[in-house]
Write a protein that holds these residues in place. Structure first.
Motif, mmCIF file in Angstrom:
data_model
loop_
_atom_site.group_PDB
_atom_site.id
_atom_site.type_symbol
_atom_site.label_atom_id
_atom_site.label_comp_id
_atom_site.label_asym_id
_atom_site.label_seq_id
_atom_site.Cartn_x
_atom_site.Cartn_y
_atom_site.Cartn_z
ATOM 1 N N ARG A 95 78.494 79.720 85.552
ATOM 2 C CA ARG A 95 78.173 80.517 86.744
ATOM 3 C C ARG A 95 76.683 80.839 86.834
ATOM 4 N NH1 ARG A 95 83.063 84.698 88.014
ATOM 5 N NH2 ARG A 95 84.765 83.215 87.810
ATOM 6 N N LEU A 96 76.024 80.904 85.695
ATOM 7 C CA LEU A 96 74.587 81.193 85.682
ATOM 8 C C LEU A 96 73.744 79.935 85.922
ATOM 9 C CD1 LEU A 96 74.461 83.583 82.594
ATOM 10 C CD2 LEU A 96 74.253 84.237 85.007
ATOM 11 N N ALA A 97 74.283 78.757 85.608
ATOM 12 C CA ALA A 97 73.530 77.505 85.663
ATOM 13 C C ALA A 97 72.825 77.244 86.996
ATOM 14 C CB ALA A 97 74.434 76.330 85.297
ATOM 15 N N PRO A 98 73.424 77.541 88.140
ATOM 16 C CA PRO A 98 72.734 77.273 89.404
ATOM 17 C C PRO A 98 71.396 78.011 89.550
ATOM 18 C CG PRO A 98 75.062 77.587 89.815
ATOM 19 C CD PRO A 98 74.813 77.960 88.370
ATOM 20 N N MET A 99 71.181 79.059 88.778
ATOM 21 C CA MET A 99 69.920 79.792 88.846
ATOM 22 C C MET A 99 68.750 78.948 88.352
ATOM 23 S SD MET A 99 70.954 83.531 87.454
ATOM 24 C CE MET A 99 72.286 84.455 88.142
ATOM 25 N N HIS A 100 69.050 77.926 87.596
ATOM 26 C CA HIS A 100 68.023 77.057 87.021
ATOM 27 C C HIS A 100 67.040 76.587 88.091
ATOM 28 C CE1 HIS A 100 66.425 73.152 85.674
ATOM 29 N NE2 HIS A 100 66.412 73.719 84.470
ATOM 30 N N ARG A 101 67.555 76.149 89.210
ATOM 31 C CA ARG A 101 66.693 75.596 90.262
ATOM 32 C C ARG A 101 65.754 76.631 90.880
ATOM 33 N NH1 ARG A 101 71.730 74.405 92.217
ATOM 34 N NH2 ARG A 101 72.638 76.089 93.420
ATOM 35 N N ASP A 102 66.125 77.903 90.819
ATOM 36 C CA ASP A 102 65.282 78.963 91.364
ATOM 37 C C ASP A 102 64.327 79.560 90.324
ATOM 38 O OD1 ASP A 102 66.345 78.780 93.915
ATOM 39 O OD2 ASP A 102 67.928 80.233 93.486
ATOM 40 N N ILE A 103 64.584 79.295 89.064
ATOM 41 C CA ILE A 103 63.784 79.882 87.992
ATOM 42 C C ILE A 103 62.743 78.908 87.448
ATOM 43 C CG2 ILE A 103 63.885 80.815 85.646
ATOM 44 C CD1 ILE A 103 66.669 81.987 86.426
ATOM 45 N N VAL A 104 63.168 77.689 87.143
ATOM 46 C CA VAL A 104 62.260 76.693 86.580
ATOM 47 C C VAL A 104 61.368 76.180 87.713
ATOM 48 C CG1 VAL A 104 62.086 74.440 85.463
ATOM 49 C CG2 VAL A 104 63.852 76.065 84.742
ATOM 50 N N ASN A 105 60.055 76.300 87.517
ATOM 51 C CA ASN A 105 59.144 75.904 88.584
ATOM 52 C C ASN A 105 57.913 75.140 88.064
ATOM 53 O OD1 ASN A 105 57.537 78.012 87.502
ATOM 54 N ND2 ASN A 105 58.482 79.473 88.889
ATOM 55 N N THR A 106 57.915 74.765 86.786
ATOM 56 C CA THR A 106 56.805 74.005 86.190
ATOM 57 C C THR A 106 57.400 72.948 85.280
ATOM 58 O OG1 THR A 106 55.385 75.947 86.227
ATOM 59 C CG2 THR A 106 54.752 74.175 84.736
ATOM 60 N N ARG A 107 56.801 71.801 85.270
ATOM 61 C CA ARG A 107 57.291 70.731 84.372
ATOM 62 C C ARG A 107 56.687 70.845 83.013
ATOM 63 N NH1 ARG A 107 60.463 66.717 86.565
ATOM 64 N NH2 ARG A 107 60.632 67.027 88.761
#
Length: 147
Positions: free
Chosen positions: A135-147
């Motif tokens: 349920r928390l996994a979708p937050m990844h796209r909003d949190i990770v913002n640098t490679r």
């Protein structure tokens, strides 16, 4: 509260807003919330998790100017909502709170590892951990913002 922490809370908020909207259209399923011990269980989990975050050498820098007690409270509310509880999360969205934090995938993964350690320490069964992480996994796209 540090800018990175504010951004983390904002990012968590976004995810929570999306979940809240979905929850309004369907009856709530609080099975995961109950499996986590409800609000007392989440409070206990966050009491272990938040200090670990701050002390972790990989990601502790993100939390150095954060009021940890406030973070803990907001995470209890957020995890309550994510897990199907009837709490209200009033923090920032995940995307807004993390926008300028330069969070890498490795940073996100480190946070997940710390969360898993805390869940293990609290005796949360592996299957319940997996349900929460899903349920928390979708937050990844909003949190990770640098490679």
């Amino acid at each position: 509260m540090s800018l990175p922490m504010k951004r983390l809370l904002i990012a968590l908020s976004c995810a929570m807003a999306a979940l809240s909207a979905a929850a309004q259209s369907t009856p709530p399923d609080d099975a995961l919330y109950r499996a986590l011990g409800g609000t007392p269980g989440l409070t206990k989990l966050m009491a272990d998790f938040v200090p670990r975050l701050a002390a972790d050498p990989r990601i502790g820098e993100f939390f150095k100017e954060t009021k940890l007690s406030e973070l803990q409270k907001q995470l209890v509310d957020q995890f309550c909502v994510v897990s199907g509880g009837s709490c209200v999360y009033e923090g920032e969205t995940m995307k807004n709170s993390h926008a300028e934090m330069k969070i890498r995938k490795a940073d996100f993964n480190a946070l997940v590892e710390v969360l898993q350690e805390s869940m293990d320490r609290q005796g949360i069964p592996f299957s319940v951990q997996n349900r929460l992480l899903a349920r928390l996994a979708p937050m990844h796209r909003d949190i990770v913002n640098t490679r």
